[in-house]
Scaffold this motif. Sequence first.
Motif, PDB file in Angstrom:
ATOM      1  N   ARG A 207       0.868  -1.185   0.000  1.00  0.00           N
ATOM      2  CA  ARG A 207       0.000   0.000   0.000  1.00  0.00           C
ATOM      3  C   ARG A 207       0.901   1.230   0.000  1.00  0.00           C
ATOM      4  NH1 ARG A 207      -5.440  -1.048  -0.518  1.00  0.00           N
ATOM      5  NH2 ARG A 207      -5.975   0.755   0.796  1.00  0.00           N
ATOM      6  N   PRO A 208       0.668   2.187  -0.881  1.00  0.00           N
ATOM      7  CA  PRO A 208       1.622   3.314  -0.991  1.00  0.00           C
ATOM      8  C   PRO A 208       1.887   4.036   0.332  1.00  0.00           C
ATOM      9  CG  PRO A 208       0.078   3.323  -2.831  1.00  0.00           C
ATOM     10  CD  PRO A 208      -0.376   2.230  -1.911  1.00  0.00           C
ATOM     11  N   ARG A 209       0.848   4.327   1.084  1.00  0.00           N
ATOM     12  CA  ARG A 209       1.074   5.056   2.345  1.00  0.00           C
ATOM     13  C   ARG A 209       1.804   4.208   3.377  1.00  0.00           C
ATOM     14  NH1 ARG A 209      -4.921   7.686   2.417  1.00  0.00           N
ATOM     15  NH2 ARG A 209      -4.427   9.649   1.387  1.00  0.00           N
ATOM     16  N   ILE A 210       1.493   2.910   3.399  1.00  0.00           N
ATOM     17  CA  ILE A 210       2.175   2.018   4.349  1.00  0.00           C
ATOM     18  C   ILE A 210       3.650   1.872   3.942  1.00  0.00           C
ATOM     19  CG2 ILE A 210       2.299  -0.352   5.235  1.00  0.00           C
ATOM     20  CD1 ILE A 210      -0.038   1.217   6.429  1.00  0.00           C
ATOM     21  N   ALA A 211       3.889   1.695   2.655  1.00  0.00           N
ATOM     22  CA  ALA A 211       5.277   1.570   2.180  1.00  0.00           C
ATOM     23  C   ALA A 211       6.076   2.824   2.547  1.00  0.00           C
ATOM     24  CB  ALA A 211       5.293   1.336   0.669  1.00  0.00           C
ATOM     25  N   ALA A 212       5.461   3.993   2.355  1.00  0.00           N
ATOM     26  CA  ALA A 212       6.151   5.248   2.697  1.00  0.00           C
ATOM     27  C   ALA A 212       6.410   5.324   4.201  1.00  0.00           C
ATOM     28  CB  ALA A 212       5.309   6.447   2.239  1.00  0.00           C
TER      29      ALA A 212
END
Lengths: 236, 236
Positions: A207-212
């Motif tokens: 998930r983009p926000r989790i990865a960030a």
Amino acid sequence: MRYELFYWPEIQGRGEYVRLALEEAGASYVDVARRRGGEDRLMAILGSEREKYPPYAPPFLKAGRLMIAQTANILQYLGPRHGLAPKNEQGRLWVHQLQLTIADFVEEVHQTHHPIASALYYEQQRKEAKGYSREFWKRRPQKYLGYFERVLDRSGGPWLLGRRISYTDLSLFQVVEGIRYAFPKAMRRLERTIPGVVALRDAVAERPRIAAYLASPRRIPFNEYGIFRYYKELDA
Amino acid sequence: MRYELFYWPEIQGRGEYVRLALEEAGASYVDVARRRGGEDRLMAILGSEREKYPPYAPPFLKAGRLMIAQTANILQYLGPRHGLAPKNEQGRLWVHQLQLTIADFVEEVHQTHHPIASALYYEQQRKEAKGYSREFWKRRPQKYLGYFERVLDRSGGPWLLGRRISYTDLSLFQVVEGIRYAFPKAMRRLERTIPGVVALRDAVAERPRIAAYLASPRRIPFNEYGIFRYYKELDA
């Protein structure tokens, strides 16, 4: 609204389940105790005689005028507000039930290194920790993670509730990460039997926000003060 | 509506918190597994491949078309429907938070006799149980029950939320009863320091419906299979 999360600044611990939900939601929040003077504020609330809804322990969340403690309780508050839980009654009860089951499992994981007393050092209960961990790995992760595997089978995936992600998926990700850290050998064997749970873990990590978040300094690394600890001798 | 409660028929256990709420509410319910064939129904639901919301473990409640598991989750469903919880958001979150704190404490009490593994007999972990119980009585009941004493101070009593009873009062009653049974000597000493909690326990016991329930065969006696067990050697 800007949330204020109060949790111990040096560990992921139980606060991490809340952090993951706030991050996935893209919510505005302050991790209070990680700021200068923040831990004093946390301690002042815990010791306050005036606080109307005194928490027993961190984590707790200030959401406007609301004060909410207990990890699963905070998540059930945040969930429907941020698209991380269904809004209908059965759906809300079901996702909370899954979360409480995760909480029970996490408590058992904690006991792998502290079976006698949280207040004592690991070194003071090492022998008992070995005995507990041996029994634990005979059946507990199999039973709990096997249960979530069955829930995924029934929901059709990719998430525990089916096609929509919920806060409890983020928590299950955290549990898999934690057990991988604490018991790398034992977990490698177990993972062969829970492909759905492993796929869910991967999907959360992407998930983009989790990865960030995971790549940021906001994510505290696993360490030997938290719930998931690596002691080679416990990983059979 | 007639509720169906599913819980092990031979112990109070975690089901008792639900039973007390249903009894105080004067709700219509069936304690399914205590009826002929009922335990088979319980096991069939636990093992079912078709159940849409499969519980991890008892207790679980069927309420019309709803299926709800996890003790605290069942209580938060029942509470506002039966005058045993506030209906406003902060009130609901607060009473649930207290209930989850009670659940944490009960889990710690369970470990006094099973610190190594639930699946083993007490006799197989007797030495560790002694060590755990010794550490436990140095601080844990003091901290948890002291917390509830402070909550009562702040609410003004007689109940945890103030002038209106809630399901968490019934649960606190059950915890006091259980610890009195399991640790009569240690608890006698502690009770001097928590007069508010003891008064709350007495007030719950005098509620007409609770008094009738406690005197009825519906109340399963404490025994050495449940969460609260009396082992003389653990009561220092």
